[in-house]
Design a protein around this motif. Sequence first.
Motif, PDB file in Angstrom:
ATOM      1  N   PRO A  62       0.925  -1.073   0.074  1.00 29.74           N
ATOM      2  CA  PRO A  62      -0.085  -0.059   0.107  1.00 29.74           C
ATOM      3  C   PRO A  62       0.938   1.162  -0.061  1.00 29.74           C
ATOM      4  CG  PRO A  62      -0.772  -1.625   1.532  1.00 29.74           C
ATOM      5  CD  PRO A  62       0.490  -1.935   1.190  1.00 29.74           C
ATOM      6  N   VAL A  63       0.341   2.314  -0.692  1.00 26.86           N
ATOM      7  CA  VAL A  63       1.113   3.700  -0.926  1.00 26.86           C
ATOM      8  C   VAL A  63       0.182   4.658   0.015  1.00 26.86           C
ATOM      9  CG1 VAL A  63       1.718   5.538  -2.291  1.00 26.86           C
ATOM     10  CG2 VAL A  63       2.197   3.072  -2.830  1.00 26.86           C
ATOM     11  N   LYS A  64       0.936   5.600   0.934  1.00 29.37           N
ATOM     12  CA  LYS A  64       0.021   6.614   1.448  1.00 29.37           C
ATOM     13  C   LYS A  64       0.172   7.894   0.900  1.00 29.37           C
ATOM     14  CE  LYS A  64      -0.146   4.358   6.121  1.00 29.37           C
ATOM     15  NZ  LYS A  64       0.095   4.782   7.527  1.00 29.37           N
ATOM     16  N   ILE A  65      -0.631   8.670   0.240  1.00 31.63           N
ATOM     17  CA  ILE A  65      -0.460  10.106  -0.104  1.00 31.63           C
ATOM     18  C   ILE A  65      -1.185  10.949   1.100  1.00 31.63           C
ATOM     19  CG2 ILE A  65      -0.797  11.527  -2.116  1.00 31.63           C
ATOM     20  CD1 ILE A  65      -1.916   9.146  -3.660  1.00 31.63           C
ATOM     21  N   THR A  66      -0.193  12.041   1.373  1.00 36.58           N
ATOM     22  CA  THR A  66      -0.616  12.745   2.455  1.00 36.58           C
ATOM     23  C   THR A  66      -0.857  14.262   2.115  1.00 36.58           C
ATOM     24  OG1 THR A  66       1.642  13.080   3.195  1.00 36.58           O
ATOM     25  CG2 THR A  66       0.225  11.083   4.094  1.00 36.58           C
ATOM     26  N   LYS A  67      -1.498  15.123   2.894  1.00 36.74           N
ATOM     27  CA  LYS A  67      -1.503  16.485   2.638  1.00 36.74           C
ATOM     28  C   LYS A  67      -1.754  17.052   4.161  1.00 36.74           C
ATOM     29  CE  LYS A  67      -3.438  20.323   0.566  1.00 36.74           C
ATOM     30  NZ  LYS A  67      -2.146  21.185  -0.209  1.00 36.74           N
ATOM     31  N   VAL A  68      -0.947  17.928   4.632  1.00 40.69           N
ATOM     32  CA  VAL A  68      -1.086  18.551   5.853  1.00 40.69           C
ATOM     33  C   VAL A  68      -2.150  19.857   5.764  1.00 40.69           C
ATOM     34  CG1 VAL A  68       0.186  19.530   7.842  1.00 40.69           C
ATOM     35  CG2 VAL A  68       1.014  17.832   6.744  1.00 40.69           C
ATOM     36  N   ILE A  69      -3.023  19.895   6.496  1.00 36.73           N
ATOM     37  CA  ILE A  69      -3.957  21.040   6.302  1.00 36.73           C
ATOM     38  C   ILE A  69      -4.154  21.813   7.631  1.00 36.73           C
ATOM     39  CG2 ILE A  69      -6.388  21.508   5.735  1.00 36.73           C
ATOM     40  CD1 ILE A  69      -6.466  18.659   4.141  1.00 36.73           C
ATOM     41  N   ASN A  70      -4.233  23.049   7.562  1.00 36.90           N
ATOM     42  CA  ASN A  70      -4.318  24.120   8.657  1.00 36.90           C
ATOM     43  C   ASN A  70      -6.105  23.879   8.809  1.00 36.90           C
ATOM     44  OD1 ASN A  70      -1.615  24.776   8.618  1.00 36.90           O
ATOM     45  ND2 ASN A  70      -1.998  26.564   7.123  1.00 36.90           N
ATOM     46  N   THR A  71      -6.114  23.798  10.013  1.00 36.41           N
ATOM     47  CA  THR A  71      -7.445  23.699  10.718  1.00 36.41           C
ATOM     48  C   THR A  71      -8.212  25.015  10.836  1.00 36.41           C
ATOM     49  OG1 THR A  71      -6.961  23.207  12.990  1.00 36.41           O
ATOM     50  CG2 THR A  71      -6.871  21.475  11.700  1.00 36.41           C
TER      51      THR A  71
END
Length: 712
Positions: A439-448
């Motif tokens: 499995p591959v994880k694609i991530t994005k950090v988002i300001n809440t």
Amino acid sequence: MKKQYHLLLLALLCLLNQLATAQLPPVNFSTNKVACDATPWKLVVFDDFNGNALNTTKWFPFNTNNWDDHDNWCGARLGYPGNYTIHRDENVIVNNGTLKLTVEQKTNTWQCASCNPTMCPEPGWGDVPRTENFTSGYISSKLRFNNGKVETRVKMPNHKNSWGTIWFWLGTNTNEIDIAEAWGGNYGAIGELQRPRNTWSTHAWATDSVYLHYGVVDEQITDRFPNQNWWQWLWGNKKYLRQEEWHDYTMEWDTAVIKFYFDNELNRTIWKYYKTEMVPSWNGTNWVWYAVKNPSGCLITPGDWKITEGFPYIKNSHCKLIFSLGQTSRDKIKSTDGHVGQMEVDYVKVYQRHPENDGHISICSNFSPVIVGPNTICSGTGYSLSFPAPGGTWSLSNTGLTFGGGTGGASVLLDRNPYSTFPTTTLTYTYTPAEGCPPVKITKVINTGIIYPNVGVVRTWTPFWQRFSLFGDPAITGATYLWKVWYGNTGPTNYYEGTGPFITTPQIGNGLFLASYYLRWELKVVTSCGSAVVTGLRSNLPFVTPMLANPDTYMMKDSSVIFLEAKFDTQTEIDKYKQTVTSLIGNEFVEDLNDTLSINTMIERIKLQALEPYLYFGDREEEIMTISKNLNVDIDVCKVYPNPTSKSLSVTLSKAFDPTILTKYVISNLTGKNMLEGTYKGEIEVSILSPGVYIIELRQGELREYMKFVKE
């Protein structure tokens, strides 16, 4: 009444010990040179530990000597210096989808079967039997690497004296990158000398006369992962990093740059080449100039460039990837033998851009999509993939955001959680790119979109002046901080305005002993989601200070504000503090010299972090001693003398120690490294120590007392 956090400054003071003059000569580039490789990463190692035993086609359960595949050499089963365990296969456990490296309190002896003693690094290192009170788990990769990207998900240990590591270490030559290194501590009480700490580091080792000629022995760069500052510790478990929980650790090692990520967020970038530049900082009275590292970036322009002290500079080291667990003390923990603790690993992935250069084969090529959407959420917002990757699922790292619908498909709807205090949330899409691939994880950090930070205040004072440092936590990405501060000795006689998450007022004083103060502040935080105003007031009666044993004296009932004091007793302490600040700033990479706001924020943050050894509370023993003398009350504590000292040190034991029982001592530097230990016999020879500040720990059974001394 100082709260001396001597062992808590690993991320700061370790750096000071390494900022020596030893450095490789600069490199001259006559033309522009592209230093970064944009080739996609290719997977070469994957293990999800789904079996019932360690996969011995990928790992050794012991320390291998260069390219050997056996444990018949000096150090195969012995812990590295400072790790008092014997590595045993039975401490490497694979079940229920994870790897467990355990520590057992079990007396064990090991000696290599028939190795050549002359090849051992030092006498007693495997050439004769060694006995330890603990056994531990250890694995090292069979593949060797000269660069690469490591991605792993781990629960670090946090039992007493634990030491968990994930690292690249020498093969045919010496490079070292500590992807993560965690030491156990105590979450149970605010202000413990030994709190948990979780760091990364890079090392530049000298391996032959060419490098030794420049004085390079072991230069290193080290820092903590996020949420481990002293103010987050005082705010409690909601803010301070819990290393024993699951966390994602990622490190990218390229020729000219190394990047460390924690839970999918970039934590630090280390560049190989830099130039020294000066940046200004206004202290309220005048400009102070600091040296910083201005890195080359991906495009190196013509000219001379310095090589960063601590950057692993050896091209062909053929490093092995190691996961290990150890104990930093031989002291037994349990009354009987048994399980002490463990380090747990969910999976390991190793990538390389050009695996063929190391003789490796790509398991899967990874041309993954990216997550498309805004960096900050203020209301319901949609996110999608840049191109289709069917069959995956979406997930969130915390409760800062919530799903507005299903978690499958190529897009997802997110909204803010108005009750959360998390400043960021990581959105993850997990999918399998092809049959046979992991499995591959694609991530994005988002300001809440959070706009209400907590506020911290530190009053720093001497008998002749005082000033105030104020900060907002968390430091919200993209936010504007506008401060208004009214302050004085007896009332609001001074006014100061500042910007950024960290500020310090100009110092005030009239040459008299300052026991009283007045402080009122207003902080306006502006983000793309709106604005908020936080106000506060603090003043004191003479000689009233925050009490360590009573959080109500330094923390608001709702935990929104903490107030502390830092005290300098002598000019020597002030000078050392300034030297610490200058040295730490000198180790910072500043990519944009025109970004004055970011530079000022960095400087103010470091000035605040460096106050840690001088934090001051009203219930510390040394101040109780001063007050009690005035009241003619006998408070009995241990004392060291002479202090400072150049040759030897003597100790007066308190009444808590039994004079008929031997007392042991351990002397450590401010990074927590043990320098001397033994049994106290009336005098301790310390002339071999380098000049600096040290901690002496006196031990008698479970009794512990700590004191600071200065070696001249």
